[in-house]
Design a protein around this motif. Structure first.
Motif, short mmCIF file in Angstrom:
data_model
loop_
_atom_site.label_atom_id
_atom_site.label_comp_id
_atom_site.label_asym_id
_atom_site.label_seq_id
_atom_site.Cartn_x
_atom_site.Cartn_y
_atom_site.Cartn_z
N ALA A 23 48.21 38.01 36.51
CA ALA A 23 49.05 39.25 36.70
C ALA A 23 50.39 38.93 35.96
O ALA A 23 50.93 40.28 35.93
N LEU A 24 50.99 38.10 35.35
CA LEU A 24 52.22 37.88 34.64
C LEU A 24 51.87 38.75 33.52
O LEU A 24 51.01 38.49 32.70
N PRO A 25 53.02 39.53 32.95
CA PRO A 25 52.83 40.31 31.68
C PRO A 25 52.85 39.53 30.63
O PRO A 25 53.64 38.62 30.37
N GLY B 40 38.65 34.15 34.38
CA GLY B 40 38.76 35.02 35.53
C GLY B 40 37.63 35.14 36.55
O GLY B 40 36.46 35.56 36.14
N ALA B 41 37.55 34.47 37.73
CA ALA B 41 36.42 34.92 38.61
C ALA B 41 36.70 35.78 39.46
O ALA B 41 37.94 36.02 39.86
N VAL C 11 42.34 22.20 46.57
CA VAL C 11 42.46 22.04 45.30
C VAL C 11 41.93 23.45 44.64
O VAL C 11 42.43 24.05 43.94
N GLN C 12 40.86 23.87 45.15
CA GLN C 12 39.93 25.22 44.70
C GLN C 12 40.99 26.41 44.96
O GLN C 12 41.23 27.12 44.02
N LEU C 13 41.34 26.13 46.12
CA LEU C 13 42.26 27.26 46.57
C LEU C 13 43.47 27.35 45.76
O LEU C 13 43.81 28.80 45.29
N VAL C 14 44.24 26.29 45.41
CA VAL C 14 45.17 26.19 44.49
C VAL C 14 45.14 26.77 43.07
O VAL C 14 45.96 27.61 42.59
N TRP C 15 44.05 26.36 42.81
CA TRP C 15 43.49 26.98 41.22
C TRP C 15 43.10 28.43 41.16
O TRP C 15 43.86 28.93 40.42
N ILE C 16 42.58 28.80 42.19
CA ILE C 16 42.43 30.35 42.26
C ILE C 16 43.49 31.07 42.35
O ILE C 16 43.82 31.89 41.54
N VAL C 17 44.21 30.80 43.35
CA VAL C 17 45.49 31.42 43.46
C VAL C 17 46.49 31.31 42.11
O VAL C 17 47.08 32.19 41.80
#
Length: 227
Positions: A89-91, A107-108, A76-82
């Motif tokens: 990154a989206l404009p 942003g971490a 779950v943490q990995l999904v959140w961070i990605v």
């Protein structure tokens, strides 16, 4: 015909709450607060709940069940961070002027994110291991003592590992030690204060589920998902 063994009724809700606490902790960890001369990350508000839920899982359902939930929490943490990195990154739309605030608040840095996830895995597994071993050694007695002892060990390693991986070289060593001790004491103190909640909850779950797991013969390898 053998009757099927009833599935635990409350394991999934506890696992869901556990994962939710982890996400909230990630969001709050970006703020460092100071109250009465004690410095700590704002994640201290909720992160000790993950250890409370981890204690409940191990004490009631056993190490093997806790291990699966810990790995689910990691995913779950990995999904959140990605997801955050992709969103950042989206404009931004021309009329949306909050990109910098979005990145500042949520942003971490990759270093902090990796440090947090690594410390989480080691701390949670160590907490569950110590609790399960103490339960066997003490014959299931002294639940309060076992909860505190496992938290003392798990949170000490969690705090030390996170601060070292995340901030070594960027903060003075003396400040890292002061911050680490403050965070560790707060987390352990939180566990002690939560005993009037955790002890009745554990006792109620054991009665409601009809289970009180003892990890005799359990494979304590954290990378195994079998019993």
């Amino acid at each position: 015909m053998v009757a099927p063994v009833p599935a635990p009724r409350y394991l999934v809700p506890i696992a869901g709450l556990f994962s939710g606490v982890l996400i909230v902790s990630l969001i709050l960890s970006g703020k460092i607060a100071e109250v009465g001369g004690v410095t700590f990350t704002a994640a201290v508000i909720v992160f000790p709940l993950s250890y409370l839920f981890g204690d409940v899982l191990t004490e009631v359902y056993g190490y093997a069940s806790a291990r699966k939930v810990v790995w689910a929490g990691f995913a779950v943490q990995l999904v959140w961070i990605v997801s955050y990195w992709i969103a950042a990154a989206l404009p931004p739309a021309p009329f949306w002027t909050h990109q910098q605030a979005f990145e500042t608040v949520l942003g971490a840095t990759p270093r902090i994110a990796v440090a947090g996830m690594g410390a989480y895995l080691v701390g949670e597994f160590l907490n569950a291991y110590v609790l399960a071993r103490l339960k066997l050694a003490l014959g299931g007695r002294f639940v309060g003592f076992r909860l505190i002892a496992s938290t003392v060990v798990g949170q000490a390693v969690d705090s030390a590992l996170f601060l070292t991986l995340a901030f070594a070289g960027t903060l003075p060593a003396s400040e890292l030690v002061r911050l680490g001790v403050s965070v560790w004491l707060l987390k352990v103190g939180w566990e002690v204060l939560a005993l009037p909640l955790s002890l009745p909850l554990i006792a109620w779950l054991k009665r409601a589920e009809g289970v009180d797991a003892y990890d005799r013969g359990t494979d304590f390898n954290p990378f195994s998902l079998r019993g």
